[in-house]
Design a protein around this motif. Sequence first.
Motif, PDB file in Angstrom:
ATOM      1  N   GLU A  70       0.851  -1.188   0.000  1.00 20.26           N
ATOM      2  CA  GLU A  70       0.000   0.000   0.000  1.00 20.26           C
ATOM      3  C   GLU A  70       0.885   1.235   0.000  1.00 20.26           C
ATOM      4  O   GLU A  70       0.445   2.330   0.279  1.00 20.26           O
ATOM      5  CB  GLU A  70      -0.893   0.015   1.246  1.00 20.26           C
ATOM      6  CG  GLU A  70      -2.001  -0.985   1.231  1.00 20.26           C
ATOM      7  CD  GLU A  70      -2.875  -0.855   2.464  1.00 20.26           C
ATOM      8  OE1 GLU A  70      -3.061   0.258   2.971  1.00 20.26           O
ATOM      9  OE2 GLU A  70      -3.369  -1.895   2.918  1.00 20.26           O
ATOM     10  N   SER A  71       2.119   1.014  -0.315  1.00 24.15           N
ATOM     11  CA  SER A  71       3.103   2.072  -0.303  1.00 24.15           C
ATOM     12  C   SER A  71       3.328   2.541  -1.733  1.00 24.15           C
ATOM     13  O   SER A  71       2.762   2.006  -2.670  1.00 24.15           O
ATOM     14  CB  SER A  71       4.398   1.523   0.287  1.00 24.15           C
ATOM     15  OG  SER A  71       4.745   0.345  -0.402  1.00 24.15           O
ATOM     16  N   THR A  72       4.180   3.492  -1.864  1.00 24.88           N
ATOM     17  CA  THR A  72       4.546   4.003  -3.173  1.00 24.88           C
ATOM     18  C   THR A  72       5.839   3.328  -3.582  1.00 24.88           C
ATOM     19  O   THR A  72       6.828   3.382  -2.857  1.00 24.88           O
ATOM     20  CB  THR A  72       4.752   5.530  -3.092  1.00 24.88           C
ATOM     21  OG1 THR A  72       3.555   6.121  -2.608  1.00 24.88           O
ATOM     22  CG2 THR A  72       5.110   6.106  -4.441  1.00 24.88           C
ATOM     23  N   ASP A  73       5.811   2.664  -4.728  1.00 27.06           N
ATOM     24  CA  ASP A  73       7.040   2.120  -5.299  1.00 27.06           C
ATOM     25  C   ASP A  73       7.778   3.305  -5.901  1.00 27.06           C
ATOM     26  O   ASP A  73       7.375   3.821  -6.942  1.00 27.06           O
ATOM     27  CB  ASP A  73       6.701   1.115  -6.408  1.00 27.06           C
ATOM     28  CG  ASP A  73       7.084  -0.296  -6.064  1.00 27.06           C
ATOM     29  OD1 ASP A  73       7.705  -0.490  -5.014  1.00 27.06           O
ATOM     30  OD2 ASP A  73       6.766  -1.186  -6.854  1.00 27.06           O
ATOM     31  N   LYS A  78      14.148  10.630   1.224  1.00 24.63           N
ATOM     32  CA  LYS A  78      13.894  11.500   2.360  1.00 24.63           C
ATOM     33  C   LYS A  78      13.984  12.969   1.955  1.00 24.63           C
ATOM     34  O   LYS A  78      14.713  13.323   1.036  1.00 24.63           O
ATOM     35  CB  LYS A  78      14.914  11.218   3.457  1.00 24.63           C
ATOM     36  CG  LYS A  78      14.879   9.815   4.004  1.00 24.63           C
ATOM     37  CD  LYS A  78      16.033   9.634   4.991  1.00 24.63           C
ATOM     38  CE  LYS A  78      16.462   8.217   5.112  1.00 24.63           C
ATOM     39  NZ  LYS A  78      17.107   7.663   3.924  1.00 24.63           N
ATOM     40  N   SER A  79      13.294  13.798   2.709  1.00 28.43           N
ATOM     41  CA  SER A  79      13.425  15.244   2.581  1.00 28.43           C
ATOM     42  C   SER A  79      14.784  15.646   3.167  1.00 28.43           C
ATOM     43  O   SER A  79      15.496  14.809   3.736  1.00 28.43           O
ATOM     44  CB  SER A  79      12.298  15.935   3.356  1.00 28.43           C
ATOM     45  OG  SER A  79      12.455  15.671   4.749  1.00 28.43           O
ATOM     46  N   ARG A 140       9.674   0.210  -1.598  1.00 29.49           N
ATOM     47  CA  ARG A 140       8.303   0.417  -1.117  1.00 29.49           C
ATOM     48  C   ARG A 140       8.366   1.394   0.035  1.00 29.49           C
ATOM     49  O   ARG A 140       8.946   1.096   1.079  1.00 29.49           O
ATOM     50  CB  ARG A 140       7.677  -0.893  -0.641  1.00 29.49           C
ATOM     51  CG  ARG A 140       7.303  -1.820  -1.741  1.00 29.49           C
ATOM     52  CD  ARG A 140       6.401  -2.882  -1.169  1.00 29.49           C
ATOM     53  NE  ARG A 140       6.235  -3.970  -2.094  1.00 29.49           N
ATOM     54  CZ  ARG A 140       5.750  -5.149  -1.755  1.00 29.49           C
ATOM     55  NH1 ARG A 140       5.402  -5.380  -0.491  1.00 29.49           N
ATOM     56  NH2 ARG A 140       5.611  -6.092  -2.639  1.00 29.49           N
ATOM     57  N   LYS A 141       7.754   2.557  -0.159  1.00 28.21           N
ATOM     58  CA  LYS A 141       7.896   3.622   0.820  1.00 28.21           C
ATOM     59  C   LYS A 141       6.566   4.271   1.137  1.00 28.21           C
ATOM     60  O   LYS A 141       5.648   4.258   0.323  1.00 28.21           O
ATOM     61  CB  LYS A 141       8.870   4.688   0.293  1.00 28.21           C
ATOM     62  CG  LYS A 141      10.266   4.126   0.017  1.00 28.21           C
ATOM     63  CD  LYS A 141      11.173   5.161  -0.582  1.00 28.21           C
ATOM     64  CE  LYS A 141      12.531   4.531  -0.912  1.00 28.21           C
ATOM     65  NZ  LYS A 141      13.419   5.512  -1.523  1.00 28.21           N
ATOM     66  N   VAL A 142       6.502   4.829   2.313  1.00 28.64           N
ATOM     67  CA  VAL A 142       5.349   5.601   2.766  1.00 28.64           C
ATOM     68  C   VAL A 142       5.887   6.968   3.161  1.00 28.64           C
ATOM     69  O   VAL A 142       6.911   7.069   3.844  1.00 28.64           O
ATOM     70  CB  VAL A 142       4.641   4.914   3.954  1.00 28.64           C
ATOM     71  CG1 VAL A 142       3.565   5.803   4.544  1.00 28.64           C
ATOM     72  CG2 VAL A 142       4.063   3.575   3.522  1.00 28.64           C
ATOM     73  N   LYS A 143       5.171   8.001   2.755  1.00 31.55           N
ATOM     74  CA  LYS A 143       5.644   9.360   3.001  1.00 31.55           C
ATOM     75  C   LYS A 143       5.357   9.808   4.432  1.00 31.55           C
ATOM     76  O   LYS A 143       4.241   9.712   4.920  1.00 31.55           O
ATOM     77  CB  LYS A 143       5.000  10.339   2.023  1.00 31.55           C
ATOM     78  CG  LYS A 143       5.612  11.723   2.083  1.00 31.55           C
ATOM     79  CD  LYS A 143       5.082  12.628   1.010  1.00 31.55           C
ATOM     80  CE  LYS A 143       5.816  13.967   1.063  1.00 31.55           C
ATOM     81  NZ  LYS A 143       5.266  14.902   0.081  1.00 31.55           N
ATOM     82  N   GLY A 148       9.870  12.894   4.533  1.00 30.61           N
ATOM     83  CA  GLY A 148       9.861  12.387   3.167  1.00 30.61           C
ATOM     84  C   GLY A 148       9.518  10.913   3.096  1.00 30.61           C
ATOM     85  O   GLY A 148       8.922  10.350   4.018  1.00 30.61           O
ATOM     86  N   TYR A 149       9.899  10.284   1.992  1.00 31.63           N
ATOM     87  CA  TYR A 149       9.569   8.878   1.756  1.00 31.63           C
ATOM     88  C   TYR A 149      10.530   7.968   2.520  1.00 31.63           C
ATOM     89  O   TYR A 149      11.752   8.054   2.338  1.00 31.63           O
ATOM     90  CB  TYR A 149       9.623   8.557   0.263  1.00 31.63           C
ATOM     91  CG  TYR A 149       8.439   9.111  -0.481  1.00 31.63           C
ATOM     92  CD1 TYR A 149       7.270   8.365  -0.594  1.00 31.63           C
ATOM     93  CD2 TYR A 149       8.474  10.381  -1.041  1.00 31.63           C
ATOM     94  CE1 TYR A 149       6.169   8.877  -1.261  1.00 31.63           C
ATOM     95  CE2 TYR A 149       7.378  10.897  -1.712  1.00 31.63           C
ATOM     96  CZ  TYR A 149       6.225  10.140  -1.820  1.00 31.63           C
ATOM     97  OH  TYR A 149       5.133  10.643  -2.467  1.00 31.63           O
TER      98      TYR A 149
END
Length: 177
Positions: A70-73, A78-79, A140-143, A148-149
């Motif tokens: 459910e993350s963003t590929d 990171k910010s 696979r990341k969540v913001k 950031g991611y």
Amino acid sequence: MAENRQSLEGLENIGALVEQYRNGLDPYTIEQLRYKANDDQWSLGQMYNHLIQSAMFMQIGAIAKCAEAESTDTAEGKSEDGQRIFQMGSFPPIKIKVPDSPQYTPSQPESKEQLAEGLEKVWEQAQSWVAKLHEIPGNRKVKHPKLGYLNALEWFQLIEMHLRHHLRQQATLEQEL
């Protein structure tokens, strides 16, 4: 292998911090845990609820999203703040003000037992996720709203960093009791 070692070290640190917070409940009554020196700060119990809720719903919730895709590929990372915090391995030693809203203000605890049980749930969840972290693809990341991611391992590291960050606040609140 380095990620596994890093995860296990993180888990040990989380365990030690959870135990430290759990033991920190012992000397206080529920009234003391609910005490606020002024309206602009949290009580000690609210700080505990913040730690529990952040770990369970934000950090561990994000790990679960990474695991469930459910993350963003993404190759995004990171910010600038996120890069700085992860390079330091901790949040800066400053007071971070969350937005003044009921959504961000933790509730007062119902009981010491509620707080102890919440801390135990954080520990149980950290233990259950540590073995699965290396199976979750790093892209696979969540913001995170400020950092950031982040991937699952970074969210896991954030649990420990966040628990450690609030030790200073705990000491300040205890002095005011």
